[in-house]
Design a protein around this motif. Structure first.
Motif, PDB file in Angstrom:
ATOM      1  N   LEU A 286      11.463  -1.416  -0.364  1.00  0.00           N
ATOM      2  CA  LEU A 286      11.942  -2.556  -1.153  1.00  0.00           C
ATOM      3  C   LEU A 286      10.896  -3.003  -2.160  1.00  0.00           C
ATOM      4  CD1 LEU A 286      13.844  -4.682   1.428  1.00  0.00           C
ATOM      5  CD2 LEU A 286      14.734  -3.641  -0.596  1.00  0.00           C
ATOM      6  N   ASP A 287       9.614  -2.973  -1.761  1.00  0.00           N
ATOM      7  CA  ASP A 287       8.545  -3.311  -2.696  1.00  0.00           C
ATOM      8  C   ASP A 287       8.496  -2.308  -3.842  1.00  0.00           C
ATOM      9  OD1 ASP A 287       6.152  -4.965  -3.235  1.00  0.00           O
ATOM     10  OD2 ASP A 287       5.201  -3.021  -3.110  1.00  0.00           O
ATOM     11  N   ASN A 288       8.762  -1.031  -3.521  1.00  0.00           N
ATOM     12  CA  ASN A 288       8.786  -0.012  -4.575  1.00  0.00           C
ATOM     13  C   ASN A 288       9.947  -0.249  -5.540  1.00  0.00           C
ATOM     14  OD1 ASN A 288       7.995   2.243  -5.898  1.00  0.00           O
ATOM     15  ND2 ASN A 288       9.220   3.610  -4.643  1.00  0.00           N
ATOM     16  N   ILE A 289      11.076  -0.714  -5.010  1.00  0.00           N
ATOM     17  CA  ILE A 289      12.203  -1.046  -5.892  1.00  0.00           C
ATOM     18  C   ILE A 289      11.812  -2.168  -6.844  1.00  0.00           C
ATOM     19  CG2 ILE A 289      14.490  -2.091  -5.905  1.00  0.00           C
ATOM     20  CD1 ILE A 289      15.221  -0.494  -3.556  1.00  0.00           C
TER      21      ILE A 289
ATOM     22  N   THR B 262      -2.271  -6.891  -6.999  1.00  0.00           N
ATOM     23  CA  THR B 262      -1.537  -7.131  -5.767  1.00  0.00           C
ATOM     24  C   THR B 262      -1.013  -5.871  -5.102  1.00  0.00           C
ATOM     25  OG1 THR B 262       0.481  -7.436  -7.000  1.00  0.00           O
ATOM     26  CG2 THR B 262      -0.771  -9.382  -6.433  1.00  0.00           C
ATOM     27  N   SER B 263      -0.870  -4.774  -5.824  1.00  0.00           N
ATOM     28  CA  SER B 263      -0.276  -3.582  -5.217  1.00  0.00           C
ATOM     29  C   SER B 263      -1.126  -3.007  -4.063  1.00  0.00           C
ATOM     30  CB  SER B 263      -0.034  -2.545  -6.307  1.00  0.00           C
ATOM     31  OG  SER B 263       0.319  -1.338  -5.754  1.00  0.00           O
ATOM     32  N   PRO B 264      -2.463  -2.904  -4.185  1.00  0.00           N
ATOM     33  CA  PRO B 264      -3.234  -2.422  -3.027  1.00  0.00           C
ATOM     34  C   PRO B 264      -3.224  -3.389  -1.859  1.00  0.00           C
ATOM     35  CG  PRO B 264      -4.589  -2.431  -4.991  1.00  0.00           C
ATOM     36  CD  PRO B 264      -3.346  -3.093  -5.343  1.00  0.00           C
ATOM     37  N   VAL B 265      -3.155  -4.708  -2.145  1.00  0.00           N
ATOM     38  CA  VAL B 265      -3.160  -5.697  -1.068  1.00  0.00           C
ATOM     39  C   VAL B 265      -1.889  -5.574  -0.238  1.00  0.00           C
ATOM     40  CG1 VAL B 265      -3.240  -8.143  -0.589  1.00  0.00           C
ATOM     41  CG2 VAL B 265      -4.560  -7.222  -2.432  1.00  0.00           C
ATOM     42  N   VAL B 266      -0.757  -5.400  -0.932  1.00  0.00           N
ATOM     43  CA  VAL B 266       0.520  -5.232  -0.238  1.00  0.00           C
ATOM     44  C   VAL B 266       0.492  -3.980   0.626  1.00  0.00           C
ATOM     45  CG1 VAL B 266       2.898  -4.578  -0.648  1.00  0.00           C
ATOM     46  CG2 VAL B 266       1.956  -6.521  -1.805  1.00  0.00           C
TER      47      VAL B 266
ATOM     48  N   ALA C 263       1.481   7.531  -1.026  1.00  0.00           N
ATOM     49  CA  ALA C 263       2.149   7.998  -2.246  1.00  0.00           C
ATOM     50  C   ALA C 263       2.649   6.821  -3.070  1.00  0.00           C
ATOM     51  CB  ALA C 263       3.310   8.915  -1.880  1.00  0.00           C
ATOM     52  N   VAL C 264       3.289   5.860  -2.399  1.00  0.00           N
ATOM     53  CA  VAL C 264       3.959   4.796  -3.131  1.00  0.00           C
ATOM     54  C   VAL C 264       2.967   3.868  -3.812  1.00  0.00           C
ATOM     55  CG1 VAL C 264       5.250   2.695  -2.772  1.00  0.00           C
ATOM     56  CG2 VAL C 264       6.101   4.805  -1.911  1.00  0.00           C
ATOM     57  N   SER C 265       1.930   3.419  -3.079  1.00  0.00           N
ATOM     58  CA  SER C 265       1.100   2.364  -3.654  1.00  0.00           C
ATOM     59  C   SER C 265       0.334   2.872  -4.867  1.00  0.00           C
ATOM     60  CB  SER C 265       0.145   1.838  -2.603  1.00  0.00           C
ATOM     61  OG  SER C 265      -0.776   2.835  -2.276  1.00  0.00           O
TER      62      SER C 265
END
Lengths: 94, 117
Positions: A37-40, B82-86, B41-43
């Motif tokens: 969901l975060d990726n969306i 914020t992306s690495p923190v998440v 992969a995602v972050s």
């Protein structure tokens, strides 16, 4: 030419949102679903940027910041809920 | 007119790089075996992809309209922050709620550390 190119970019973003949606539906654990969901949310930010170039307007640039902040807060709340069972902890009263 | 074509080519390169990077991270989200490698992969690649896309949009508005958008700068800064923190918090929550690692895992140092306490 440039507009068709932007449509190709939006097509790639839509494909990646579909892939994340597959992970939301199938994902074996809860952190998988929250991560998808975060990726969306992140892909929606890029989609709004492409769309505001396509429409040649500055009016949607606030939305980018807004989606970023909302996605961050929602994901942090879910992570705390998964880890501890509550989102906001109460003060202990002796 | 000629300058405008060059501006469009530069912006197009940034946008194509960013969107293809997001697409690759989505493929990683489907194909990788467990939560931690999928989060890897995602972050990283999704955040770099969205940074490139937002920078392309910033260059487009700066070079064609002369409009310096401080909101896009703030958006780039915020996503970068914020992306690495998440990703860190989700991985930590997944580990503490005992999500299985993949079968190819060789070593798990954190488990030994937590059991040693």
């Amino acid at each position: 030419m440039f507009d068709q190119f932007l449509l190709i970019c939006l097509f790639f973003l839509a494909l990646s949102i579909l892939a994340a949606l597959y992970r939301v539906i199938k994902g074996p654990s809860t952190p998988d679903r929250v991560m998808a969901l975060d990726n969306i949310g992140v892909n929606l930010i890029a989609g709004v940027a492409c769309l505001s170039i396509l429409l040649r307007t500055h009016a949607f640039l606030d939305i980018i910041l807004l989606i970023g902040i909302l996605s961050f807060v929602g994901t942090i709340a879910f992570a705390r809920f998964i880890e501890r069972g509550v989102v906001i902890e109460r003060k202990r009263v002796h | 007119m000629n300058e405008n074509v060059y501006i469009n080519i530069i912006v197009a390169i940034f946008l194509l790089f960013g969107t293809i990077l997001s697409f690759l991270s989505a493929i990683g989200l489907i194909r990788l075996p467990d939560v931690y490698s999928r989060s890897h992969a995602v972050s990283k690649s999704a955040s770099l992809g969205v940074l490139c896309t937002l920078f392309g949009a910033f260059l487009f508005f700066l070079l064609t309209d002369g409009y310096f958008s401080i909101r896009l700068i703030l958006g780039i800064f915020f996503v970068f922050l914020t992306s690495p923190v998440v990703s860190h918090l989700l991985n930590r929550a997944a580990y503490h709620s005992k999500v299985e690692l993949t079968k190819e895992t060789v070593q798990d140092d954190l488990k030994e550390f937590l059991e040693g306490e």
